[in-house]
Design a protein around this motif. Structure first.
Motif, PDB file in Angstrom:
ATOM      1  N   ALA A 230      65.457  18.179  99.794  1.00 15.43           N
ATOM      2  CA  ALA A 230      65.121  19.204 100.610  1.00 15.43           C
ATOM      3  C   ALA A 230      66.305  20.185 100.734  1.00 15.43           C
ATOM      4  O   ALA A 230      65.846  21.629 101.033  1.00 15.43           O
ATOM      5  CB  ALA A 230      64.490  18.928 102.046  1.00 15.43           C
ATOM      6  N   HIS A 231      67.293  19.744 100.507  1.00 10.75           N
ATOM      7  CA  HIS A 231      68.521  20.564 100.876  1.00 10.75           C
ATOM      8  C   HIS A 231      69.382  20.724  99.579  1.00 10.75           C
ATOM      9  O   HIS A 231      70.454  21.924  99.581  1.00 10.75           O
ATOM     10  CB  HIS A 231      69.342  19.961 101.861  1.00 10.75           C
ATOM     11  CG  HIS A 231      68.922  20.168 103.172  1.00 10.75           C
ATOM     12  ND1 HIS A 231      68.115  18.978 103.653  1.00 10.75           N
ATOM     13  CD2 HIS A 231      69.198  20.903 104.244  1.00 10.75           C
ATOM     14  CE1 HIS A 231      67.813  19.281 104.897  1.00 10.75           C
ATOM     15  NE2 HIS A 231      68.429  20.468 105.563  1.00 10.75           N
ATOM     16  N   VAL A 232      69.295  20.060  98.453  1.00 10.51           N
ATOM     17  CA  VAL A 232      70.076  20.494  97.218  1.00 10.51           C
ATOM     18  C   VAL A 232      69.332  20.840  96.253  1.00 10.51           C
ATOM     19  O   VAL A 232      68.466  20.237  95.780  1.00 10.51           O
ATOM     20  CB  VAL A 232      70.810  18.927  96.871  1.00 10.51           C
ATOM     21  CG1 VAL A 232      71.537  19.034  95.716  1.00 10.51           C
ATOM     22  CG2 VAL A 232      71.506  18.291  98.068  1.00 10.51           C
ATOM     23  N   PRO A 233      69.740  22.123  95.893  1.00 11.94           N
ATOM     24  CA  PRO A 233      68.938  22.778  94.437  1.00 11.94           C
ATOM     25  C   PRO A 233      68.932  21.787  93.209  1.00 11.94           C
ATOM     26  O   PRO A 233      70.135  21.093  92.902  1.00 11.94           O
ATOM     27  CB  PRO A 233      69.610  24.130  94.415  1.00 11.94           C
ATOM     28  CG  PRO A 233      70.291  24.435  95.801  1.00 11.94           C
ATOM     29  CD  PRO A 233      70.516  23.067  96.234  1.00 11.94           C
ATOM     30  N   ASP A 234      67.719  21.639  92.647  1.00 16.96           N
ATOM     31  CA  ASP A 234      68.018  20.861  91.324  1.00 16.96           C
ATOM     32  C   ASP A 234      68.675  19.376  91.480  1.00 16.96           C
ATOM     33  O   ASP A 234      69.248  19.075  90.517  1.00 16.96           O
ATOM     34  CB  ASP A 234      68.546  21.609  90.350  1.00 16.96           C
ATOM     35  CG  ASP A 234      68.170  22.912  89.931  1.00 16.96           C
ATOM     36  OD1 ASP A 234      66.866  23.168  90.037  1.00 16.96           O
ATOM     37  OD2 ASP A 234      69.232  23.869  89.768  1.00 16.96           O
ATOM     38  N   ALA A 235      68.054  18.949  92.554  1.00 14.60           N
ATOM     39  CA  ALA A 235      68.526  17.744  92.879  1.00 14.60           C
ATOM     40  C   ALA A 235      68.245  16.493  91.971  1.00 14.60           C
ATOM     41  O   ALA A 235      67.009  16.642  91.456  1.00 14.60           O
ATOM     42  CB  ALA A 235      68.190  17.078  94.179  1.00 14.60           C
ATOM     43  N   ARG A 236      69.396  15.534  91.672  1.00 15.67           N
ATOM     44  CA  ARG A 236      68.862  14.441  90.580  1.00 15.67           C
ATOM     45  C   ARG A 236      69.363  13.205  91.456  1.00 15.67           C
ATOM     46  O   ARG A 236      70.581  13.013  91.730  1.00 15.67           O
ATOM     47  CB  ARG A 236      69.721  14.780  89.169  1.00 15.67           C
ATOM     48  CG  ARG A 236      69.243  15.910  88.408  1.00 15.67           C
ATOM     49  CD  ARG A 236      69.523  15.774  87.367  1.00 15.67           C
ATOM     50  NE  ARG A 236      71.042  16.487  87.110  1.00 15.67           N
ATOM     51  CZ  ARG A 236      71.780  16.290  86.172  1.00 15.67           C
ATOM     52  NH1 ARG A 236      71.770  15.618  85.094  1.00 15.67           N
ATOM     53  NH2 ARG A 236      72.958  17.032  86.338  1.00 15.67           N
ATOM     54  N   VAL A 237      68.542  12.055  91.715  1.00  8.50           N
ATOM     55  CA  VAL A 237      68.813  11.015  92.514  1.00  8.50           C
ATOM     56  C   VAL A 237      68.308   9.673  91.865  1.00  8.50           C
ATOM     57  O   VAL A 237      67.150   9.720  91.437  1.00  8.50           O
ATOM     58  CB  VAL A 237      68.157  11.193  93.947  1.00  8.50           C
ATOM     59  CG1 VAL A 237      68.472   9.989  94.707  1.00  8.50           C
ATOM     60  CG2 VAL A 237      68.633  12.446  94.621  1.00  8.50           C
TER      61      VAL A 237
ATOM     62  N   LYS B  15      58.383  10.973  94.538  1.00 10.13           N
ATOM     63  CA  LYS B  15      58.312  10.150  93.570  1.00 10.13           C
ATOM     64  C   LYS B  15      57.871  11.241  92.345  1.00 10.13           C
ATOM     65  O   LYS B  15      58.221  10.698  91.243  1.00 10.13           O
ATOM     66  CB  LYS B  15      57.146   9.029  93.735  1.00 10.13           C
ATOM     67  CG  LYS B  15      55.900   9.417  93.757  1.00 10.13           C
ATOM     68  CD  LYS B  15      54.830   8.528  93.912  1.00 10.13           C
ATOM     69  CE  LYS B  15      53.368   8.948  93.767  1.00 10.13           C
ATOM     70  NZ  LYS B  15      52.376   7.959  93.916  1.00 10.13           N
ATOM     71  N   ASN B  16      57.378  12.385  92.536  1.00 10.44           N
ATOM     72  CA  ASN B  16      56.993  13.161  91.465  1.00 10.44           C
ATOM     73  C   ASN B  16      58.215  14.568  91.176  1.00 10.44           C
ATOM     74  O   ASN B  16      57.775  15.191  90.502  1.00 10.44           O
ATOM     75  CB  ASN B  16      55.648  13.674  91.528  1.00 10.44           C
ATOM     76  CG  ASN B  16      54.369  12.610  91.488  1.00 10.44           C
ATOM     77  OD1 ASN B  16      54.605  11.803  90.736  1.00 10.44           O
ATOM     78  ND2 ASN B  16      53.581  12.695  92.529  1.00 10.44           N
ATOM     79  N   GLU B  17      59.277  14.161  91.878  1.00  7.32           N
ATOM     80  CA  GLU B  17      60.285  15.191  91.732  1.00  7.32           C
ATOM     81  C   GLU B  17      60.752  14.890  90.245  1.00  7.32           C
ATOM     82  O   GLU B  17      60.824  13.670  89.848  1.00  7.32           O
ATOM     83  CB  GLU B  17      61.387  14.941  92.856  1.00  7.32           C
ATOM     84  CG  GLU B  17      60.920  15.557  94.203  1.00  7.32           C
ATOM     85  CD  GLU B  17      60.889  16.989  94.356  1.00  7.32           C
ATOM     86  OE1 GLU B  17      61.291  17.694  93.508  1.00  7.32           O
ATOM     87  OE2 GLU B  17      60.562  17.128  95.461  1.00  7.32           O
ATOM     88  N   PRO B  18      61.195  15.927  89.583  1.00  8.94           N
ATOM     89  CA  PRO B  18      61.662  15.791  88.261  1.00  8.94           C
ATOM     90  C   PRO B  18      62.957  15.149  88.084  1.00  8.94           C
ATOM     91  O   PRO B  18      63.251  14.643  87.264  1.00  8.94           O
ATOM     92  CB  PRO B  18      61.721  17.378  87.744  1.00  8.94           C
ATOM     93  CG  PRO B  18      61.803  18.425  88.901  1.00  8.94           C
ATOM     94  CD  PRO B  18      60.792  17.404  89.927  1.00  8.94           C
ATOM     95  N   GLY B  19      63.749  15.136  89.270  1.00  6.80           N
ATOM     96  CA  GLY B  19      64.945  14.656  89.324  1.00  6.80           C
ATOM     97  C   GLY B  19      65.115  13.191  89.904  1.00  6.80           C
ATOM     98  O   GLY B  19      66.234  12.679  90.132  1.00  6.80           O
TER      99      GLY B  19
ATOM    100  N   ASN C 289      76.540  19.005  92.270  1.00 14.86           N
ATOM    101  CA  ASN C 289      75.887  19.123  91.086  1.00 14.86           C
ATOM    102  C   ASN C 289      76.105  17.758  90.239  1.00 14.86           C
ATOM    103  O   ASN C 289      77.154  17.143  90.260  1.00 14.86           O
ATOM    104  CB  ASN C 289      76.578  20.081  90.024  1.00 14.86           C
ATOM    105  CG  ASN C 289      76.229  21.359  90.879  1.00 14.86           C
ATOM    106  OD1 ASN C 289      74.969  21.790  91.399  1.00 14.86           O
ATOM    107  ND2 ASN C 289      77.276  22.437  90.566  1.00 14.86           N
ATOM    108  N   GLY C 290      75.054  17.208  89.735  1.00 11.71           N
ATOM    109  CA  GLY C 290      74.830  16.025  88.907  1.00 11.71           C
ATOM    110  C   GLY C 290      74.046  15.037  89.538  1.00 11.71           C
ATOM    111  O   GLY C 290      73.627  15.174  90.479  1.00 11.71           O
ATOM    112  N   VAL C 291      74.129  13.793  88.994  1.00 16.23           N
ATOM    113  CA  VAL C 291      73.104  12.796  89.433  1.00 16.23           C
ATOM    114  C   VAL C 291      74.008  11.827  90.560  1.00 16.23           C
ATOM    115  O   VAL C 291      75.220  11.682  90.441  1.00 16.23           O
ATOM    116  CB  VAL C 291      72.895  11.613  88.381  1.00 16.23           C
ATOM    117  CG1 VAL C 291      72.427  10.259  88.741  1.00 16.23           C
ATOM    118  CG2 VAL C 291      72.034  12.142  87.228  1.00 16.23           C
TER     119      VAL C 291
END
Length: 355
Positions: free
Chosen positions: A24-31, A50-54, A2-4
């Motif tokens: 694709a594999h990590v829920p609520d991913a932030r990168v 590019k349009n993923e919120p995280g 969890n986390g960035v």
């Protein structure tokens, strides 16, 4: 996790695959991707996320301490995954300075920034922080045909400016663990291949030259041996090491697919014969051309990835045959990406290098 996470070199070949796989594999991913967008880094490779919120992209150089420190202070990552590197042996022969700057000085800058960040953390956040350094089997040098594959304890014997710079970076990572306690992990992988591979390397170059009716250049007699690892298998291994790897340890990541360069090229030609036949009905293998071998060309690499399988349960999902089939199909279906990342300076470099 969890986390960035901060992914350096995330617009390059392996890095961009890792970022897509992470989402694709990590829920609520932030990168947060940090990439200098040199010749081998392209935002087109991150189009799918590019349009993923995280997702956040920052253009910057890992050797720029002000940039790196500001990014880490802003996003407070739980992990840094370092893919950023100059990685082409041929280019390292022509211009070794870029490799020292990015691979050695850049890794040092990242380690110092990570150490400052980690040192300020408290409790669980400090315990859970990770710095994962992605390296190469080329640091181990060259094997003879009958030698056992490289294990994690094989001595470093680099033979090119590229491999020497990566060996230096591996040593820095190890030292920052033993001296400062920085929670590091290192992976040393074999030759990667797959989608979004910049076409200066053997497999994508052969595919694109074959389709263009150009010669398929093979160094020397084509008997140099490499172990081939499909890129999504590599990404899965890194996720596993990041989640459960023992701090300070190195893990070899290989595909258990030793092939000569000539075997690789002939396999690609056979795939293209089946999927995209030449208009004249002749075999793509007729385009194979042997060129003067490069200086210090290592004869054989082979990875023993049994530690990663034994301790963390990872093994590759793809055989070389299934991976190459997916790779050839991807390049046939993604010519827009190829056109976006080639032409101009790339074509001039190829013409000069293989003259």
């Amino acid at each position: 996790m969890n986390g960035v996470i901060v992914v350096t070199g995330g617009a390059g070949f392996i890095g961009s695959n890792f970022v897509r796989e992470w989402f694709a594999h990590v829920p609520d991913a932030r990168v947060v991707v940090l990439d200098a967008l040199t010749y081998a880094g392209h935002l087109e490779s991150l189009e799918a996320v590019k349009n993923e919120p995280g997702f956040v992209f920052v253009q910057g150089d890992i050797a720029d301490s002000a940039c790196v420190n500001a990014l880490i202070a802003q996003y407070q990552p739980v992990a840094i995954v370092n893919f950023a590197a100059e990685s082409h042996v041929d280019r390292s022969i022509h211009g070794p300075g870029d490799f020292i700057r990015t691979n050695v000085n850049g890794t040092f800058t990242l380690l110092e920034a990570a150490r400052a960040h980690w040192s300020a953390l408290q409790g669980e956040a400090r315990d859970n922080f990770r710095f994962l350094h992605v390296s190469t089997d080329e640091v181990y040098g060259s094997l003879e045909p009958g030698d056992a594959p490289f294990t994690e304890t094989h001595p470093f014997q680099p033979n090119s400016p590229y491999s020497a710079s990566k060996a230096a970076s591996d040593h820095l990572v190890r030292a920052w663990f033993h001296t400062y306690g920085l929670p590091v992990l290192t992976t040393n992988c074999s030759n990667n291949y797959g989608p979004f591979h910049y076409p200066e390397k053997l497999i994508p170059l052969v595919i694109l030259n074959a389709l263009a009716g150009k010669p398929l250049p093979i160094y020397g007699d084509g008997s140099n041996i490499r172990d081939w690892l499909f890129v999504t298998d590599h990404c899965a291994a890194i996720r596993r090491v990041l989640a459960a790897g023992q701090l300070g340890e190195t893990y070899n990541v290989g595909g258990w697919n030793e092939k000569t360069n000539l075997e690789v090229v002939r396999t690609i030609c056979a795939q293209l014969d089946a999927l995209h036949p030449r208009e004249d009905g002749r075999a793509y293998a007729e385009q194979i051309t042997f060129v003067t071998d490069r200086p210090g060309h290592d004869r054989r690499y082979a990875i023993d990835a049994s530690k990663l399988h034994r301790e963390l349960g990872w093994k590759p999902a793809e055989t070389f045959e299934t991976g190459v089939a997916k790779t050839v199909r991807w390049y046939l279906d993604n010519q827009d990406w190829v056109r976006a990342v080639t032409g101009g300076a790339f074509d001039a470099w190829l013409k000069n290098h293989y003259k």
